[in-house]
Design an enzyme around this catalytic site. Structure first.
Site, PDB file in Angstrom:
ATOM      1  N   ASP A 331       0.827  -1.208   0.000  1.00 14.32           N
ATOM      2  CA  ASP A 331       0.000   0.000   0.000  1.00 14.32           C
ATOM      3  C   ASP A 331       0.863   1.262   0.000  1.00 14.32           C
ATOM      4  O   ASP A 331       2.031   1.244   0.363  1.00 14.32           O
ATOM      5  CB  ASP A 331      -0.906   0.020   1.240  1.00 14.32           C
ATOM      6  CG  ASP A 331      -0.106  -0.009   2.532  1.00 14.32           C
ATOM      7  OD1 ASP A 331       0.930  -0.702   2.560  1.00 14.32           O
ATOM      8  OD2 ASP A 331      -0.497   0.657   3.500  1.00 14.32           O
ATOM      9  N   GLU A 332       0.235   2.334  -0.413  1.00 15.77           N
ATOM     10  CA  GLU A 332       0.760   3.700  -0.240  1.00 15.77           C
ATOM     11  C   GLU A 332       2.227   3.862  -0.629  1.00 15.77           C
ATOM     12  O   GLU A 332       3.033   4.367   0.143  1.00 15.77           O
ATOM     13  CB  GLU A 332       0.605   4.123   1.235  1.00 15.77           C
ATOM     14  CG  GLU A 332      -0.820   4.205   1.679  1.00 15.77           C
ATOM     15  CD  GLU A 332      -0.943   4.682   3.125  1.00 15.77           C
ATOM     16  OE1 GLU A 332      -1.836   5.509   3.356  1.00 15.77           O
ATOM     17  OE2 GLU A 332      -0.188   4.246   3.999  1.00 15.77           O
ATOM     18  N   VAL A 333       2.579   3.446  -1.822  1.00 19.62           N
ATOM     19  CA  VAL A 333       3.967   3.625  -2.249  1.00 19.62           C
ATOM     20  C   VAL A 333       4.141   5.061  -2.756  1.00 19.62           C
ATOM     21  O   VAL A 333       3.420   5.508  -3.648  1.00 19.62           O
ATOM     22  CB  VAL A 333       4.330   2.617  -3.352  1.00 19.62           C
ATOM     23  CG1 VAL A 333       5.792   2.769  -3.732  1.00 19.62           C
ATOM     24  CG2 VAL A 333       4.040   1.197  -2.886  1.00 19.62           C
TER      25      VAL A 333
END
Ligand code: NAG
Ligand code: NAG
Ligand code: NAG
Ligand code: NAG
Length: 528
Positions: A331-333
């Site tokens: 997630d959330e790179v």
């Protein structure tokens, strides 16, 4: 004028509202069973004159004994013994069935071995009958027995200083097979005593998956046997804020005995700052004005050494954690450092990778291949699916963002399995007991197709660790997560918030009595 009259009477109404805001039920079960009938008939139970009877040659006597000891203690400490006065009164009552001395346990198939682990899809169904003939709990698995014992213990209530159980017939089993709670031990370290208390409370709510978000940017408390330097350098403290291998083994065992799977998450390629404390070469160097600026971004997807490291570490994790599933994050790179780093740009050019999403997919594809080689299955956060990584159908996509109902539908329409969390972020706080919002959330509201419904394996309440530590996590989670527990276990039609409020009032006191520091759900009140 009218307004002020209304306001006035409202205030008077409040001032006169003597007593608890919500009247607690007595002997009501949380989460609500699938089918339950109660009668006016009842037994008394003498706390120390009660036992369990198990079949001879049961497959896993030690496993069962551990559970029976726990529940015997819960029942034995639930109330005082019957006074002479109430005994006389009971005997004069036509509904009184006598003293219940035994719960017969009928474990149909036993279990293959003492070291059996709960796994995806195992039955947790049970039936429980309390009638004039006595009390019997039947199940085909040890997990069903555990859930049934929890229910049995909840049916017992205190009335006029006596322990009472009504005549009851329950046929029960979960609506969803995956009912999880995420605990984040990276933002704040949680000691083992707290994790054990959380696992106890999970069992009291029939949760069956502990999603252990064990490491993240801020600290790396897992002490790896392959790379001990990860926690030596990356934990908040190299020996007081870590989980040794023996600690992890204790957590897994504690959970197992309660029918709870432990699924670890090692989130990559983002959320990995703490990995860089000992292995900066794993991370992408960030550049400003064509020079490294000393900061680091996500893992460096361009180097083979990154994948070699991940292979070594994940080989260990798959060995340490017995569950078939491993949460690999994704997630959330943050793409900023990939954008600035000229080597990353060159690599993308050479490999025909046009966008950063594709680069992320390139990385995740490698991790997925590593796990496939290890014959482990995996959960991924929804971004991995949304960004188009090729995933086998056994992958479980963990939906967490806004618009989750729509994302969930596209996941199952693509033939992938899904776990839902979008509306169950316990870190989101509102005033009041605020469990109602969690309770009202229906995960499959947009899905009608039977085959697609089957692909929704369940849901998970998430307790992110930024603002909870060992002093606040238990009351922050309980009983708010109980609302999620009922949504995931009970029938879809169980939506009456007023009925739930009364049962939750009782259930919270029940948890308090068992040593769980749950906060009050409904406003003013007291526990008897
Ligand atoms: C349980 O039994 C008591 C005593 O007869 C009765 O007052 C009560 O209503 C019963 N509870 C239920 C849920 O039927
Ligand atoms: C177990 O219980 C669930 C929920 O009531 C039900 O859907 C399922 O059919 C039951 N399974 C068996 C094998 O009875
Ligand atoms: C990295 O691995 C790939 C695939 O095995 C190989 O083709 C490539 O030459 C390797 N790169 C380096 C720099 O060793
Ligand atoms: C995966 O699911 C899709 C959609 O239901 C289906 O078309 C495909 O055949 C499945 N793949 C496998 C390998 O079962």
């Amino acid at each position: 004028m009218l307004k002020s009259i209304i306001l006035f009477s409202f205030l008077v109404g409040c001032a006169l509202a003597l007593g608890p805001a919500v009247l607690a039920t007595k002997g009501a079960v949380w989460p609500k069973p699938q089918a339950e009938e109660k009668t006016q008939d009842y037994y008394t139970i003498l706390p120390h004159g009660f036992n369990f009877k198990v079949p001879d040659n049961v497959g896993c006597p030690n496993f069962l004994n551990d559970a029976l000891t726990r529940y015997w203690t819960i029942i034995a400490t639930a109330g005082s013994k019957v006074s002479q006065n109430s005994w006389t009164r009971f005997q004069a009552d036509g509904n009184f069935l006598g003293t219940l001395q035994t719960l017969n346990i009928d474990l149909e198939a036993g279990c293959e071995s003492e070291d059996i682990y709960p796994k995806e899809g195992d039955s947790e169904n049970y039936t429980l009958v309390v009638d004039a003939q006595g009390a019997t709990l039947s199940a085909s698995t040890i997990w069903g027995v555990l859930r049934g014992l929890e229910t049995f213990s909840q049916l017992i209530y205190v009335e006029q200083d006596s322990l009472i159980i009504n005549g009851t017939t329950i046929t029960d089993g979960p609506r969803f097979t995956y009912r999880g709670l995420l605990i984040d031990t990276s933002r704040h370290f949680e000691p083992l005593t707290i994790i054990f208390a959380m696992l106890d409370a999970m069992a009291y709510n029939k949760f069956n998956v502990f999603h252990w978000h064990i490491v993240d940017d801020h600290s790396f408390p897992y002490k790896s046997r392959t790379y001990p330097e990860l926690s030596d350098e990356g934990a908040y403290h190299p020996f007081s804020k870590i989980y040794e291998q023996s600690d992890v083994a204790r957590v897994i065992e504690y959970a197992r005995l309660r029918g709870i799977r432990v699924i670890p998450e090692f989130d990559t390629p983002g959320h990995t700052s703490s990995w860089g404390a000992s292995h900066p070469e794993l991370l992408t160097a960030c550049y400003s004005n064509n020079e490294p600026n000393g900061n680091f971004g996500p893992m460096d997807p361009t180097k083979n050494s990154t994948y070699d490291f991940v292979t070594q570490l994940f080989t260990e994790i798959v060995d340490v954690f017995p569950d078939n599933y491993f949460h690999i994050g994704g997630d959330e790179v943050d793409f900023t450092c990939w954008q600035n780093n000229p080597d990353v740009g060159t690599f993308m050019g050479e490999n025909n990778i046009a966008t950063y999403k594709e680069l992320e997919s390139f990385y995740i594809q490698h991790v997925v291949d590593i796990l496939d080689n290890l014959e482990s299955q995996y959960l991924v956060w929804e971004e991995v699916f949304v960004n188009g990584v090729v995933l086998p159908n056994s992958t479980v996509v963990h939906v967490w963002k806004n618009n989750g109902l729509t994302t969930l539908r596209s996941v199952v329409q693509a033939g992938k399995r899904a776990v839902y969390s979008s509306c169950w972020y316990l870190s989101d706080l509102q005033s009041g007991g605020d469990w109602n919002g969690f309770y009202k959330c229906e995960p499959v509201a947009l899905i009608d197709d039977e085959a697609e419904l089957d692909l929704v394996v369940g849901g998970e309440a998430c307790m992110w660790g930024e603002y909870v530590n060992e002093f606040s996590i238990v009351p922050r989670v309980w009983p708010r997560a109980s609302a999620v527990a009922e949504r995931l276990w009970s029938d879809r039609e169980v939506t009456d918030v007023n009925d739930a409020a009364r049962r939750l009032e009782e259930h919270t006191c029940r948890m308090n009595k068992r040593g769980i520091a749950a906060q009050p759900p409904n406003g003013p009140g007291f526990c008897p």
